[in-house]
Design an enzyme around this catalytic site. Structure first.
Site, PDB file in Angstrom:
ATOM      1  CD  GLN A   1      -1.058  -0.972   3.590  1.00 43.47           C
ATOM      2  OE1 GLN A   1      -2.273  -1.042   3.459  1.00 43.47           O
ATOM      3  NE2 GLN A   1      -0.434  -1.510   4.621  1.00 43.47           N
TER       4      GLN A   1
ATOM      5  N   GLY B   1      -3.141 -12.136   7.395  1.00 45.85           N
ATOM      6  CA  GLY B   1      -4.083 -12.643   8.387  1.00 45.85           C
ATOM      7  C   GLY B   1      -4.926 -13.785   7.854  1.00 45.85           C
TER       8      GLY B   1
ATOM      9  CG  ASP C   1      -7.017  -2.347  14.523  1.00 46.11           C
ATOM     10  OD1 ASP C   1      -7.688  -1.634  13.762  1.00 46.11           O
ATOM     11  OD2 ASP C   1      -6.140  -1.891  15.290  1.00 46.11           O
TER      12      ASP C   1
ATOM     13  CG  ASP D   1     -11.489   1.812   5.075  1.00 42.95           C
ATOM     14  OD1 ASP D   1     -11.872   1.608   6.248  1.00 42.95           O
ATOM     15  OD2 ASP D   1     -11.206   2.947   4.645  1.00 42.95           O
TER      16      ASP D   1
ATOM     17  N   PRO E   1      -5.397  -5.219   0.529  1.00 45.34           N
ATOM     18  CG  PRO E   1      -3.588  -4.656   1.925  1.00 45.34           C
ATOM     19  CD  PRO E   1      -4.390  -4.163   0.741  1.00 45.34           C
TER      20      PRO E   1
HETATM   21  N1  SAM Z   1      -7.891   1.607  12.887  1.00 51.29           N
HETATM   22  C1  SAM Z   1      -7.652   1.822  11.549  1.00 51.29           C
HETATM   23  C2  SAM Z   1      -8.847   2.115  10.694  1.00 51.29           C
HETATM   24  O1  SAM Z   1      -9.884   1.419  10.813  1.00 51.29           O
HETATM   25  O2  SAM Z   1      -8.750   3.012   9.880  1.00 51.29           O
HETATM   26  C3  SAM Z   1      -6.859   0.749  10.914  1.00 51.29           C
HETATM   27  C4  SAM Z   1      -5.884   0.089  11.781  1.00 51.29           C
HETATM   28  S1  SAM Z   1      -4.451  -0.637  11.157  1.00 51.29           S
HETATM   29  C5  SAM Z   1      -3.451   0.636  10.528  1.00 51.29           C
HETATM   30  C6  SAM Z   1      -4.967  -1.625   9.813  1.00 51.29           C
HETATM   31  C7  SAM Z   1      -3.857  -2.577   9.405  1.00 51.29           C
HETATM   32  O3  SAM Z   1      -4.377  -3.742   8.785  1.00 51.29           O
HETATM   33  C8  SAM Z   1      -2.856  -1.975   8.407  1.00 51.29           C
HETATM   34  O4  SAM Z   1      -1.620  -1.786   9.049  1.00 51.29           O
HETATM   35  C9  SAM Z   1      -2.777  -3.018   7.284  1.00 51.29           C
HETATM   36  O5  SAM Z   1      -1.473  -3.206   6.797  1.00 51.29           O
HETATM   37  C10 SAM Z   1      -3.318  -4.259   7.999  1.00 51.29           C
HETATM   38  N2  SAM Z   1      -3.830  -5.275   7.092  1.00 51.29           N
HETATM   39  C11 SAM Z   1      -4.562  -5.099   5.957  1.00 51.29           C
HETATM   40  N3  SAM Z   1      -4.811  -6.284   5.374  1.00 51.29           N
HETATM   41  C12 SAM Z   1      -4.252  -7.254   6.160  1.00 51.29           C
HETATM   42  C13 SAM Z   1      -4.182  -8.671   6.074  1.00 51.29           C
HETATM   43  N4  SAM Z   1      -4.739  -9.337   5.063  1.00 51.29           N
HETATM   44  N5  SAM Z   1      -3.520  -9.332   7.057  1.00 51.29           N
HETATM   45  C14 SAM Z   1      -2.946  -8.662   8.096  1.00 51.29           C
HETATM   46  N6  SAM Z   1      -2.986  -7.311   8.205  1.00 51.29           N
HETATM   47  C15 SAM Z   1      -3.625  -6.612   7.264  1.00 51.29           C
END
Ligand code: SAM
Length: 276
Positions: free
Chosen positions: A32, A139, A156, A159, A163
């Site tokens: 990203q 995940g 957590d 959107d 990913p």
């Molecule tokens: N609280 C925030 C919001 O809702 O806007 C988001 C929190 S956090 C920054 C979200 C995290 O999910 C990101 O760091 C992203 O890299 C991670 N993420 C996205 N897809 C993922 C996946 N398939 N497996 C693990 N982590 C993932």
């Protein structure tokens, strides 16, 4: 005053903008586009693919609510899994519970963790916790593996684009179900019921097809569009709408308290009707 703005575009007719004084960091990771900016009103903010993830000024609301509602409604949250949450805010709140024995955290993008440690040390403050096992992994793949069992799982995610998209599917929730103990509980951030209605309804019906009990609660997080933000709980046994017997709040909070915990489950009519 600076005349630079960042824009979060949602539809051709709706975008939100924040005035910024500085771009502190910008990179394209394998997953990203990542940026850290200094805003005039919200402190520093972390942006992923053009969407604001956390701001220094209101991150406490989201992190306290996504963590303490499940952590305190479960009677013994000894083993916890966090999926996503690379900024470390959810981990920081989970780590406050003395009942916690181990926490596995699975973040796909190591660069988010590194950026958070550098620019948001007060958010990324628990990556040195001895109880933490950090996995840099998808995940989805992790949930298919042989891990757990967990008492509480917190999704957590960002959107449901890029990913994070598969983190909103019924197959993923089924995998999480299988990673849990017989009284396990999962909470997922489930977007704005007003503005992202389809995503919100999908999370609810997907969790309903897997879990015995599904409940929704909300909190208003000013930097997340639009109106109340939702969290959806899937539980095998315990209700999530109150503090479990014998549990107590681990120290001073800025948003969460026992009344807020209960009240957050009182839903406005337009949300309640979406769940019928
Ligand atoms: N609280 C925030 C919001 O809702 O806007 C988001 C929190 S956090 C920054 C979200 C995290 O999910 C990101 O760091 C992203 O890299 C991670 N993420 C996205 N897809 C993922 C996946 N398939 N497996 C693990 N982590 C993932």
């Amino acid at each position: 005053m600076s005349n630079f703005w960042i824009y979060e575009s949602h539809t051709p007719g709706y975008e939100v903008r924040w005035r910024i004084t500085n771009i502190l960091h910008q990179e394209t990771t394998p997953y990203q586009k990542l940026a850290v900016v200094e805003t005039t009103e919200w402190g520093k903010a972390l942006i992923l693919d053009g969407a604001l993830q956390i701001s220094e000024r209101d991150e406490f609301i989201y992190h306290e609510m996504i963590a303490h509602v499940p952590m305190l409604s479960h009677p013994q949250p000894n083993r916890v899994l966090i999926i996503g949450g690379g900024d470390g805010g959810t981990l920081r709140e989970v780590a406050r519970h003395p009942e916690l024995q181990s926490v596995d955290m699975v973040e796909i993008d190591e660069r988010v963790i590194e950026a958070s440690k550098r620019f948001f040390p007060q958010v990324a403050s628990s990556f040195t916790d001895k109880r933490l096992n950090l996995y840099i992994a998808d995940g989805i793949e992790f949930a298919r593996g042989n891990h757990g069992p967990y008492d509480v799982i917190i999704v957590d995610s960002s959107d449901p684009v890029g990913p994070a998209e598969p983190l909103f599917t019924v197959d993923f929730y089924r995998d999480l179900y299988n990673l849990m103990d017989e009284d396990g509980m999962v909470v997922v951030q489930s977007e704005s019921p007003l503005f992202f209605a389809d995503y919100f309804k999908n999370v609810y019906s997907n969790l309903k097809s897997v879990f015995q009990l599904v409940q929704v609660y909300t909190a208003t997080i000013p930097t997340y569009v639009s109106g109340p933000w939702s969290f959806t709980v899937g539980s095998k046994k315990h209700r999530a709408d109150g503090i479990a017997e014998g549990r107590s709040i681990p120290g001073p909070m800025k948003y969460y308290n026992s009344s807020i915990h209960k009240a957050a489950f009182a839903l406005p009519e337009y949300i309640r009707q979406m769940l019928e």
